[in-house]
Motif scaffolding. Structure first.
Motif, mmCIF file in Angstrom:
data_model
loop_
_atom_site.group_PDB
_atom_site.id
_atom_site.type_symbol
_atom_site.label_atom_id
_atom_site.label_comp_id
_atom_site.label_asym_id
_atom_site.label_seq_id
_atom_site.Cartn_x
_atom_site.Cartn_y
_atom_site.Cartn_z
ATOM 1 N N UNK A 589 41.569 21.694 39.135
ATOM 2 C CA UNK A 589 41.055 22.397 39.166
ATOM 3 C C UNK A 589 41.086 24.055 40.355
ATOM 4 N N UNK A 590 40.546 25.310 39.174
ATOM 5 C CA UNK A 590 41.153 26.299 40.300
ATOM 6 C C UNK A 590 40.390 27.598 39.921
ATOM 7 N N UNK A 591 39.412 28.596 41.155
ATOM 8 C CA UNK A 591 38.847 29.262 40.521
ATOM 9 C C UNK A 591 39.605 30.589 41.105
ATOM 10 N N UNK A 592 39.772 31.199 39.946
ATOM 11 C CA UNK A 592 40.061 32.713 40.258
ATOM 12 C C UNK A 592 39.260 34.201 39.867
ATOM 13 N N UNK A 593 39.313 34.790 40.577
ATOM 14 C CA UNK A 593 38.097 35.965 40.875
ATOM 15 C C UNK A 593 38.213 37.226 40.403
ATOM 16 N N UNK A 594 37.067 37.125 39.515
ATOM 17 C CA UNK A 594 37.862 38.251 39.004
ATOM 18 C C UNK A 594 36.626 39.849 39.630
ATOM 19 N N UNK A 595 37.774 41.202 39.583
ATOM 20 C CA UNK A 595 37.886 41.907 40.001
ATOM 21 C C UNK A 595 35.838 42.670 39.551
ATOM 22 N N UNK A 596 35.134 42.150 39.968
ATOM 23 C CA UNK A 596 34.143 42.725 39.758
ATOM 24 C C UNK A 596 34.063 44.286 39.718
ATOM 25 N N UNK A 597 33.081 45.316 39.163
ATOM 26 C CA UNK A 597 33.139 46.426 39.518
ATOM 27 C C UNK A 597 31.660 47.445 39.236
ATOM 28 N N UNK A 598 30.807 46.871 40.924
ATOM 29 C CA UNK A 598 29.588 47.207 40.918
ATOM 30 C C UNK A 598 28.686 46.503 40.027
ATOM 31 N N UNK A 599 27.322 46.238 39.104
ATOM 32 C CA UNK A 599 27.195 44.861 38.346
ATOM 33 C C UNK A 599 27.286 45.140 36.768
ATOM 34 N N UNK A 600 28.679 45.102 36.797
ATOM 35 C CA UNK A 600 29.185 44.884 35.290
ATOM 36 C C UNK A 600 28.943 43.778 35.097
ATOM 37 N N UNK A 601 28.752 44.088 33.546
ATOM 38 C CA UNK A 601 28.886 42.010 33.366
ATOM 39 C C UNK A 601 29.766 42.236 31.640
ATOM 40 N N UNK A 602 30.816 41.973 31.778
ATOM 41 C CA UNK A 602 31.744 42.147 30.132
ATOM 42 C C UNK A 602 32.081 40.546 30.071
ATOM 43 N N UNK A 603 31.450 39.896 29.244
ATOM 44 C CA UNK A 603 32.180 38.685 28.523
ATOM 45 C C UNK A 603 33.429 38.468 28.484
ATOM 46 N N UNK A 604 34.206 39.783 27.846
ATOM 47 C CA UNK A 604 34.899 38.902 27.029
ATOM 48 C C UNK A 604 35.840 39.733 27.920
ATOM 49 N N UNK A 605 36.120 40.639 29.258
ATOM 50 C CA UNK A 605 37.020 40.556 30.429
ATOM 51 C C UNK A 605 37.309 39.070 31.104
ATOM 52 N N UNK A 606 35.548 38.784 31.405
ATOM 53 C CA UNK A 606 35.994 37.287 32.701
ATOM 54 C C UNK A 606 36.508 36.543 31.205
ATOM 55 N N UNK A 607 37.283 36.237 29.660
ATOM 56 C CA UNK A 607 37.490 34.856 29.105
ATOM 57 C C UNK A 607 38.871 35.586 29.521
ATOM 58 N N UNK A 608 39.271 36.828 28.639
ATOM 59 C CA UNK A 608 40.991 37.254 28.559
ATOM 60 C C UNK A 608 41.531 36.992 30.561
ATOM 61 N N UNK A 609 40.530 37.601 31.506
ATOM 62 C CA UNK A 609 41.132 37.395 32.749
ATOM 63 C C UNK A 609 41.517 35.768 33.141
ATOM 64 N N UNK A 610 41.009 34.968 31.774
ATOM 65 C CA UNK A 610 41.091 33.605 33.127
ATOM 66 C C UNK A 610 41.963 33.301 32.076
ATOM 67 N N UNK A 611 41.867 33.352 30.615
ATOM 68 C CA UNK A 611 43.278 32.949 29.858
ATOM 69 C C UNK A 611 44.083 33.344 29.972
ATOM 70 N N UNK A 612 44.993 34.552 31.232
ATOM 71 C CA UNK A 612 45.216 35.436 31.384
ATOM 72 C C UNK A 612 46.526 33.573 32.892
ATOM 73 N N UNK A 613 45.146 33.418 33.393
ATOM 74 C CA UNK A 613 45.965 32.938 34.955
ATOM 75 C C UNK A 613 45.694 31.732 34.365
ATOM 76 N N UNK A 614 45.791 31.039 32.956
ATOM 77 C CA UNK A 614 46.028 29.729 32.618
ATOM 78 C C UNK A 614 47.284 29.022 32.229
ATOM 79 N N UNK A 615 47.450 28.285 32.101
ATOM 80 C CA UNK A 615 48.937 27.958 32.013
ATOM 81 C C UNK A 615 48.594 27.023 31.170
ATOM 82 N N UNK A 616 47.837 26.526 30.021
ATOM 83 C CA UNK A 616 47.745 25.896 28.806
ATOM 84 C C UNK A 616 48.570 26.332 27.771
ATOM 85 N N UNK A 617 48.794 25.408 26.964
ATOM 86 C CA UNK A 617 49.117 26.133 25.247
ATOM 87 C C UNK A 617 47.989 26.512 24.343
#
Length: 809
Positions: A589-617
Motif C-alpha cells: 500500500x502506497x500513498x502518492x500525493x498529487x500536486x494540487x493547484x488551488x481548488x482544482x479537481x481533475x479526476x482524469x489527472x488524478x487517475x493518470x498521475x496514480x497510474x504513472x506511479x504504479x508498477x503493474x502490467x
C-alpha cells in the motif's frame, strides 16, 4: 378552560381535526398529542398552532380506531393530560365528506396544513418502488429532507419506522431500513440534510405509514395509501418494461415486418452476389401442422436460390413420410434424406451438412417458421460484406399463434456467447469454412448450434448480425423455447461447447453451469501465474469509506496486487492517520500525493498521475466508495483482461440495498447511462442479460481494469475535455475504435456507496462543467448520439438502459 373539537377533514392519508382551547390562561404551556390504536400501538401524531386558541391535530388514516390524547407541557417539562377522545376511520371519513359537500371553508383551510408548516419538520417523499422478482418483495426508496440554521449539528441519521394500516410496525417481508445516501449542504442562510432510505416491503402490503423520528426535533410522518402505492408500482412496471415482456409487441411487429410490395421488389432484385443457401432441417415425428408451417415459410421466401434438406429420422411414421414426399414432388428445391434410425439431432444434422450443396448452410428447427425476407436479408448482408462467414438474426417466440418475447440481439458478442447461446437462430455458416471442420458427435445434442457457432466463429473472417426479427421459435410442450427443463441435457452439452471453445483458444478457464440459471455458464479462471495489478484509488478525506474499501481488497482470492492511493487535498487528521495504518496493516500500500493547484479537481489527472506511479502490467481504476462483495472478483476480471482482444473490463456494482448501480454503459440520444440502474440484483429483465458477462460499449471508471500497454498507448484518460465526467466512456470508445472489446463481468460484484441521487443536485459551476463535457463527448463521438449504441438494437428504445421496445421507428 374549555376544549372544542370542530371541523374534521382528510387529505393525503391523514386526518386533520380543528381544536379550540378557550380560557387556557398563560399557565397552560405548550400542547402535545399522542395517538394510540385500539390494539395499544403508538402511532405518529402532530399538533399545529393556528392562533392564540386555535390548533390542528393531525393523525394518520388507519383501519383501526385511535385514542388521541392531549397533553399540556409546562416550561419545566412537566406533562399533564387535558383530554382524550376517539377517532374512528369511518367517523372521520363521514365527517370529511360532509365538510367537503358543504364546502366548509374552515375545514378546507386545515387540510394538509402540515405541508405548509415545515419548520422543525422533515419532508418525506417516495422516490420509487421497485419490484424484486427473486423474493417477491418491493424495494421502496424514501427521501427525507430537513432544514436547519447554518452549520447545524445534525447528529445521527433520523430513525425510520414503517407501520401498516393497523398501526403495527411492519415486520414480515421487510429488512431494516438501509441508508443509501446522507448529504448535508450548506446553502448560505440555511443547512439542508437529504437522507435516502431503502426498505423492503412484502408485495401484499397495500398501504403504510412512514414515520421519521430524529434524535432532536419533531417527528414527521406520511401515509402512503393503496392507490398511491399501486401508482408507484405501475410506474415502475411501465418504466422498466423490457421488450420481451411488452404485450404490445404483436402489433408492433405487424407494422415492422416486410410488406407485400417490399417482398415483390426483393423477388425482382438481382443481387451482384447470389449465394445459395442449404437449409438443413432434422425431422423426427414432427406434427404435420408444424411441418406444413415450417415448409411453407421456407417456400415463401422472396429470395429463391435455396435448397431445403429434410433429414427424416422417423421412417416408420407413414403420414409424415407421405407429407414430405408431397413437398419433394411439388418443388425441386425440396430434398429428403431418409435415415434408418434416429441418431440424435447432431448426427442427423451432420447428414444434412454432408448432402448440402449451397454456399451457406442454414440450420432450421422442424417446428419453427421464418419470415419471407430472411434469405434475402442474408444475401443482402453477404453483398455488403463478401467476407461474411457466419450470419444470425433477431428472433421471437410463437405461442399458440401469437408472437411474444422478442429478442433483439447485440452484434457479435463473443463474451456473451460464453455466457449463453444468444445467437441461436437462424444460424447460417459458410460451407467452405464448415468443410474444414470435423463434424461433431452426439455429445453436443441439445447444444449443437452453440457448438457450431463457436467452431465457425473461431475461423470466420466476419460475423454479421441482421438486425430484424426474422425467426419465430415455436413454444409447445417439449420444446426448449417453452421450457429449458424439457431437455435438461442441453445444459451439459452447452457446458461442453463452451469448454471446447476455451480449450481451442487456450483460455485458462473451466466452464461451469451458473446456479439458478438454465443453460447459462460462467468461467472459472485457472491462471498459472497472477500478473501484478496496480489498484489506483483517488481519495480526499472520507477516511472511513477508504478504509473499508482497502480492507475489502485484501479479502480477495487474487493476491498479487498493489494499492496506490492518490492523495488529493485531504484536510482531516483521521485521513493521514489512516494512510499510516493501512501501510502498516497491509502489504504493497502506497500513498502518492498529487500536486494540487488551488481548488482544482481533475479526476482524469488524478487517475493518470496514480497510474504513472504504479508498477503493474494491469491497472485497475477504483473509487474509494466501493467494497468487494465476491472474493473471486479480480480473478474473473484479470482472466478476461489478459486476452489480446480485450481492452477493458468492468464489474457489476450494486447500491447498498442490492439494486444495480452499474451493469455496463449504454448510449442513447442524450448521454451515456448505466444499464439496469436501480433494478434489483439478479433481475430477470430482458432475458437476464444484466446477470451475464458480455461485451458492452463502455464501463464505468468506478471499477475499470485495463492493460498498461493500452493505457499508455492511449495516453490514459483525457485531462482536457473530460476532467470529471465521461472520461471513462471516452477511454472505452477509443479502445473500441482500435478493435478491442470492452467487457462487463457480471460475476465480479462490488458494492458502490455512490448516492442514488448523484447528479440530480448539480448546479452552478458543476452543472456548467458537466454540460461542457457532455458537449465534448457529442463533438468527439457524434455517431453514438445519432445512430445509438452499436451493442443495442435500433428496436430498443434510445433511453435503452431497461431495453424497452422502441415505438418511435
Amino acid at each position: 378552560m374549555r376544549l372544542r373539537y370542530r371541523q374534521v377533514t382528510r387529505g393525503q392519508g391523514k386526518i386533520f381535526q380543528r381544536l379550540t382551547v378557550e380560557g387556557k390562561g398563560s399557565a397552560l404551556g405548550s400542547l402535545e398529542v399522542r395517538s394510540t390504536t385500539s390494539e395499544g400501538n403508538v402511532v405518529p401524531s402532530s399538533i399545529y398552532r393556528l392562533g392564540e386558541e386555535e390548533f390542528v391535530i393531525v393523525v394518520p388514516v388507519l383501519d383501526l380506531p385511535q385514542c388521541v390524547e392531549l397533553f399540556s407541557v409546562s416550561a419545566d417539562g412537566g406533562r399533564s393530560l387535558l383530554d382524550s377522545h376517539n377517532v374512528s376511520p369511518g367517523w372521520a371519513k363521514n365527517k370529511s365528506r360532509i365538510n367537503t359537500a358543504l364546502k366548509n371553508e374552515e375545514a378546507e383551510s386545515i387540510r394538509n396544513i402540515d405541508s405548509k408548516n415545515r419548520l422543525n419538520k422533515s419532508e418525506i417523499t417516495i422516490d420509487r418502488v421497485c419490484f424484486n422478482a427473486w423474493d417477491n418483495n418491493d424495494i421502496v426508496h424514501i427521501s427525507v429532507v430537513s432544514l436547519a440554521p447554518p452549520r447545524h449539528d445534525w447528529g445521527e441519521v433520523p430513525g425510520l419506522v414503517l407501520l401498516d394500516s393497523n398501526g403495527r410496525e411492519v415486520q414480515d417481508g421487510i429488512a431494516e431500513p438501509i441508508v443509501l445516501s446522507d448529504r448535508i449542504e450548506e446553502r448560505g442562510y440555511y443547512s439542508r440534510r437529504h437522507v435516502t432510505y431503502s426498505v423492503r416491503i412484502a408485495r401484499d402490503l397495500w398501504s403504510f405509514v412512514v414515520w421519521v423520528r430524529p434524535r432532536d426535533g419533531e417527528d414527521s410522518f406520511v401515509t402512503i395509501q393503496d392507490f398511491e402505492l399501486q401508482a408507484w408500482r405501475d410506474r415502475w412496471h411501465f418504466d422498466t418494461l423490457s421488450a420481451d415482456f411488452d404485450e404490445a409487441y404483436p402489433e408492433w411487429f405487424r407494422s415492422h415486418k416486410a410488406s407485400r410490395s417490399l417482398l415483390e421488389i426483393q423477388r425482382r432484385t438481382r443481387l451482384a452476389i447470389q449465394p445459395r443457401f442449404s437449409i438443413v432441417v432434422p425431422v423426427f415425428n414432427t406434427p404435420i401442422p408444424f411441418l406444413d408451417d415450417m415448409v411453407g415459410s421456407v417456400l415463401g421466401q422472396s429470395y429463391e436460390d435455396f435448397e431445403l434438406l429434410l433429414v427424416n429420422a422417423s421412417p416408420d411414421n407413414r403420414e409424415l413420410a407421405d407429407r414430405i414426399a408431397r413437398y419433394v414432388n411439388a418443388d425441386r428445391r425440396v430434398r429428403e434424406l431418409t435415415l434408418d434410425e434416429n441418431l440424435g439431432i447432431t448426427l442427423n444434422t451432420n447428414q444434412g451438412i454432408l448432402a448440402a450443396s449451397g454456399d451457406f448452410v442454414c440450420f432450421l428447427d422442424h417446428d419453427d417458421v421464418i419470415e419471407p425476407d430472411l434469405l434475402f436479408s442474408y444475401a443482402e448482408a453477404v453483398n455488403q460484406r463478401p467476407d461474411t462467414d457466419l450470419l444470425y438474426c433477431d428472433e421471437d417466440k410463437l405461442q399458440e399463434g401469437t408472437l411474444v418475447s422478442p429478442f433483439f440481439k447485440p452484434d457479435w458478442n463473443p463474451d456473451l456467447l460464453c455466457s449463453c447461446n444468444y445467437v441461436t437462430h437462424l444460424l447460417a455458416v459458410r460451407k467452405s469454412v464448415l468443410d474444414e471442420l470435423e463434424l461433431p458427435g452426439r455429445e453436443f445434442d441439445g447444444a449443437q448450434d452453440h457448438n457450431m457457432t463457436f467452431r465457425i466463429s473461431e475461423l470466420a473472417r466476419h460475423v454479421h448480425h441482421v438486425r430484424k426479427v426474422l425467426y419465430h421459435w415455436r413454444i409447445h410442450p417439449g420444446s426448449t423455447a417453452g421450457s429449458p427443463d424439457a431437455k435438461s441435457f442441453t445444459s451439459n452439452a452447452g457446458q461442453l461447447s463452451v469448454q471446447g471453445h476455451l480449450d481451442r483458444c487456450h483460455i485458462p478457464a473451466k466452464a461451469v453451469i451458473r446456479p439458478k440459471f438454465d443453460n447459462i455458464f460462467q468461467l472459472d479462471f485457472e491462471l498459472e501465474e497472477e500478473p501484478l495489478v496496480s489498484i489506483v484509488i483517488p481519495s480526499r478525506d472520507e477516511s472511513g469509506m477508504l478504509g473499508r474499501c482497502v480492507d475489502s481488497l485484501y479479502r480477495s482470492s487474487y493476491k498479487n496486487f498493489e494499492v496506490v492511493i492518490v492523495e488529493n487535498g485531504s484536510r482531516e487528521p483521521e485521513t493521514f492517520a489512516l494512510y499510516d495504518s493501512l501501510a502498516r496493516e497491509h502489504e504493497r500500500v502506497s500513498v502518492v500525493t498529487y500536486p494540487l493547484q488551488g481548488d482544482e479537481f481533475n479526476f482524469s489527472k488524478l487517475v493518470n498521475f496514480g497510474a504513472r506511479r504504479s508498477k503493474g502490467d494491469l491497472i485497475l481504476l477504483l473509487n474509494n466508495d466501493t467494497e468487494v462483495v465476491s472474493p473471486g472478483w479480480l480473478t474473473q476480471m484479470v482472466g478476461r483482461c489478459l486476452r489480446d482482444d480485450v481492452g477493458a473490463v468492468g464489474a457489476k456494482l450494486l447500491y447498498p440495498d442490492g439494486t444495480i448501480q452499474h451493469a455496463g454503459v449504454s448510449f442513447h440520444l442524450t448521454f451515456p447511462d448505466h444499464l439496469g440502474q436501480l433494478m434489483p440484483d439478479m433481475s430477470p429483465n430482458y432475458f437476464n442479460l444484466l446477470n451475464f458477462t458480455q461485451d458492452v460499449t463502455a464501463v464505468t471508471g468506478a471499477c475499470l481494469l485495463t492493460r498498461r500497454e493500452l493505457f499508455d498507448r492511449l495516453g490514459g484518460f483525457d485531462e482536457t475535455d473530460f476532467t470529471v465526467a465521461y472520461n471513462d466512456v471516452d477511454y472505452c470508445l477509443r479502445l473500441g475504435e482500435l478493435g478491442y472489446h470492452v467487457v462487463y463481468c457480471a460475476e465480479s460484484v462490488l458494492t458502490h456507496y455512490e448516492s442514488v441521487s448523484r447528479g440530480s443536485d448539480l448546479g452552478g459551476e458543476k452543472a456548467v462543467r458537466h454540460c461542457a463535457e457532455r458537449a465534448n463527448l457529442l463533438r468527439r463521438w457524434p455517431s453514438y448520439f445519432v445512430e445509438g449504441d452499436p451493442m443495442l438494437s435500433p428496436y430498443i428504445a434510445k433511453d435503452g438502459k431497461y431495453r424497452k421496445l422502441n415505438f418511435l421507428i
